[in-house]
Design a protein around this motif. Structure first.
Motif, PDB file in Angstrom:
ATOM      1  N   ASP A 217       0.786  -1.225   0.000  1.00 35.10           N
ATOM      2  CA  ASP A 217       0.000   0.000   0.000  1.00 35.10           C
ATOM      3  C   ASP A 217       0.820   1.278   0.000  1.00 35.10           C
ATOM      4  N   GLU A 218       1.979   1.276   0.619  1.00 35.05           N
ATOM      5  CA  GLU A 218       2.764   2.507   0.713  1.00 35.05           C
ATOM      6  C   GLU A 218       3.408   2.824  -0.637  1.00 35.05           C
ATOM      7  N   PRO A 219       3.330   4.071  -1.089  1.00 28.34           N
ATOM      8  CA  PRO A 219       3.762   4.398  -2.457  1.00 28.34           C
ATOM      9  C   PRO A 219       5.264   4.459  -2.659  1.00 28.34           C
ATOM     10  N   ASP A 220       6.050   4.644  -1.580  1.00 26.43           N
ATOM     11  CA  ASP A 220       7.493   4.747  -1.750  1.00 26.43           C
ATOM     12  C   ASP A 220       8.181   4.141  -0.535  1.00 26.43           C
ATOM     13  N   LEU A 221       9.494   3.946  -0.680  1.00 24.71           N
ATOM     14  CA  LEU A 221      10.239   3.270   0.390  1.00 24.71           C
ATOM     15  C   LEU A 221      10.334   4.069   1.678  1.00 24.71           C
ATOM     16  N   PRO A 222      10.566   5.405   1.630  1.00 23.96           N
ATOM     17  CA  PRO A 222      10.599   6.134   2.907  1.00 23.96           C
ATOM     18  C   PRO A 222       9.290   6.026   3.682  1.00 23.96           C
ATOM     19  N   THR A 223       8.162   6.094   2.966  1.00 16.22           N
ATOM     20  CA  THR A 223       6.876   5.951   3.647  1.00 16.22           C
ATOM     21  C   THR A 223       6.715   4.546   4.196  1.00 16.22           C
ATOM     22  N   LEU A 224       7.178   3.558   3.443  1.00 18.38           N
ATOM     23  CA  LEU A 224       7.123   2.177   3.917  1.00 18.38           C
ATOM     24  C   LEU A 224       7.978   2.004   5.171  1.00 18.38           C
ATOM     25  N   ALA A 225       9.193   2.522   5.149  1.00 18.76           N
ATOM     26  CA  ALA A 225      10.062   2.422   6.321  1.00 18.76           C
ATOM     27  C   ALA A 225       9.456   3.144   7.509  1.00 18.76           C
ATOM     28  N   ASP A 226       8.829   4.304   7.258  1.00 22.40           N
ATOM     29  CA  ASP A 226       8.204   5.042   8.349  1.00 22.40           C
ATOM     30  C   ASP A 226       7.020   4.265   8.919  1.00 22.40           C
ATOM     31  N   HIS A 227       6.276   3.584   8.064  1.00 17.46           N
ATOM     32  CA  HIS A 227       5.158   2.753   8.532  1.00 17.46           C
ATOM     33  C   HIS A 227       5.668   1.641   9.449  1.00 17.46           C
ATOM     34  N   VAL A 228       6.718   0.971   9.018  1.00 19.45           N
ATOM     35  CA  VAL A 228       7.282  -0.107   9.825  1.00 19.45           C
ATOM     36  C   VAL A 228       7.857   0.445  11.127  1.00 19.45           C
ATOM     37  N   GLU A 229       8.488   1.611  11.053  1.00 18.34           N
ATOM     38  CA  GLU A 229       9.014   2.258  12.260  1.00 18.34           C
ATOM     39  C   GLU A 229       7.899   2.527  13.260  1.00 18.34           C
ATOM     40  N   THR A 230       6.761   3.038  12.775  1.00 19.68           N
ATOM     41  CA  THR A 230       5.633   3.305  13.665  1.00 19.68           C
ATOM     42  C   THR A 230       5.120   2.024  14.304  1.00 19.68           C
ATOM     43  N   SER A 231       5.040   0.967  13.516  1.00 23.15           N
ATOM     44  CA  SER A 231       4.595  -0.318  14.060  1.00 23.15           C
ATOM     45  C   SER A 231       5.558  -0.833  15.122  1.00 23.15           C
ATOM     46  N   MET A 232       6.859  -0.663  14.878  1.00 22.01           N
ATOM     47  CA  MET A 232       7.842  -1.110  15.852  1.00 22.01           C
ATOM     48  C   MET A 232       7.759  -0.288  17.133  1.00 22.01           C
ATOM     49  N   ASP A 233       7.549   1.018  17.012  1.00 17.02           N
ATOM     50  CA  ASP A 233       7.399   1.858  18.197  1.00 17.02           C
ATOM     51  C   ASP A 233       6.187   1.420  19.009  1.00 17.02           C
TER      52      ASP A 233
END
Length: 400
Positions: A217-233
């Motif tokens: 769903d995430e359109p680019d890698l930085p947004t994808l990494a930020d999504h995963v970062e939020t989940s990890m937090d």
């Protein structure tokens, strides 16, 4: 221990549970060899040195590699054979037999007692082996859930994965990898969770789950990494505890789009991927690495995308630091770049086979850390595999 995920059938997984670890062949034959040695020594020893007394140990020798029924049979055999040797006058030059001599009767009783203990020991060992087989079965299933087999082919990409465990019986750990075909191309992840044990496995599972869901769903890698970062937090906050700030993961996100011969990379404090070309091997690192996941609160500008050419015949190797931190007998780290340059271009499967065997030969005391590797090769000058409808198409039900 190496895992290549070659078995996918449920029957193969069930075999891990039902098949007990087999003892070495020499250990299974050890009771027979022991008796043969005693037979050879008996005629050579004086009557004051009855070697037949050493048959007392036969049940214990048998218990190392056989079950309780075999040990019980060996006990009966040992007692009977002691009687045969004691009652045979010709043995060791005796003129009369000593079948019911008090020393031999004591030997029969001791052998029977030792046999009872050996039978109990064999039964305990068998239960322990079955428990180990069950634990390995559960670990195998857990690994298949955590580290699913990567496809060997996605469009014009060939993929292979490797997982090496530092512990002989371990199946899963904190190293992880994944490859997901998405509307934006094939997205790759490799990571290394700080720490060991159950907490590292839980963290790896949470990270993989977040990546597998958000990658589509995430359109680019930085947004994808930020999504995963939020989940990890969020996951770290739910777990709580004193190690909240230490539950971090180094990772590399990569994307090979379907409409161009490039690879996009977002590095989160992880060893950089290696690009293997016919004439060179180099690190894909421009100094833009961000912080490890779950440490994003330490900086403001988190994730940068680096774009590199990726042409047919070239290969991408993503790996964890268990490879480069492997040491030889002198303490020298494994020279990964030198090895790859000396081998030249290899197909993905052959590359990982060579890397696996070379690591084991290089390490002096075995692997010091778990190791994961993922290799991707572009094999045809064609668009990459269609990854399905876009996110907007899936939501609207109509072509975009």
């Amino acid at each position: 221990m190496r895992h290549r995920h070659t078995r996918g059938e449920p029957e193969a997984a069930m075999a891990v549970r039902t098949q007990l670890p087999a003892p070495p062949a020499w250990m299974r034959w050890l009771p027979v060899l022991y008796v043969i040695v005693l037979l050879l020594l008996e005629p050579l020893t004086p009557v004051d040195w009855p070697v037949s007394f050493a048959l007392i140990a036969v049940p214990l020798v048998t218990a190392f590699a056989h079950g309780p029924l075999v040990v019980a049979g060996a006990t009966v055999f040992a007692v009977g054979f002691e009687g045969v040797l004691a009652g045979t006058p010709c043995c060791a030059g005796r003129s009369v037999g000593y079948l019911w001599d008090r020393h031999y009767v004591a030997s029969y009783i001791c052998t029977a007692l030792v046999g009872a203990l050996g039978t109990i020991l064999a039964a305990h060992r068998t239960r322990r082996d079955r428990m180990l087989a069950d634990v390995r079965f559960v670990a195998e299933i857990a690994q298949r859930v955590l580290l699913r087999p990567v496809p060997h082919r996605i469009g014009n990409l060939r993929l292979e994965s490797l997982y090496l465990s530092a512990a002989a019986e371990a199946r899963i750990g904190g190293d992880l990898y994944e490859a997901v075909p998405t509307p934006y191309g094939v997205r790759l992840l490799i990571g290394d969770v700080r720490g060991k044990g159950l907490l590292a496995v839980e963290t790896a599972a949470a990270l993989l789950g977040a990546f597998r869901e958000a990658a589509h769903d995430e359109p680019d890698l930085p947004t994808l990494a930020d999504h995963v970062e939020t989940s990890m937090d969020r996951r770290a906050m739910q777990l709580g505890g004193t190690e909240l700030g230490e539950r971090f993961v180094t990772a590399v996100f990569a994307e090979i789009p379907s409409d161009g011969h490039v690879v996009r990379v977002v590095n989160c404090g992880h060893p950089p991927p290696l690009l293997i070309r016919p004439d060179e091997v180099r690190e894909l690192d421009r100094g833009n690495s961000g912080p490890p996941l779950n440490l994003g609160m330490l900086v403001e500008d988190l994730y940068h995308v680096d774009i590199y050419d990726f042409r047919p015949g070239e290969e991408l190797l993503l790996y964890t630091d268990g490879i480069t931190e492997t040491r030889d007998s002198s303490g020298t780290f494994y020279p990964l770049l030198e090895r790859l340059r000396s081998w030249g271009p290899l197909p993905p499967e052959e590359l990982l086979e060579r890397l696996h065997s070379d690591l084991l030969a290089y390490s002096a005391d075995g692997l010091q850390d778990d190791t994961a590797a993922l290799t991707v090769c572009l094999v045809a000058d064609e668009p990459a595999a269609s990854a399905g409808p876009t996110a907007r198409e899936r939501r609207s039900g109509e072509p975009g």
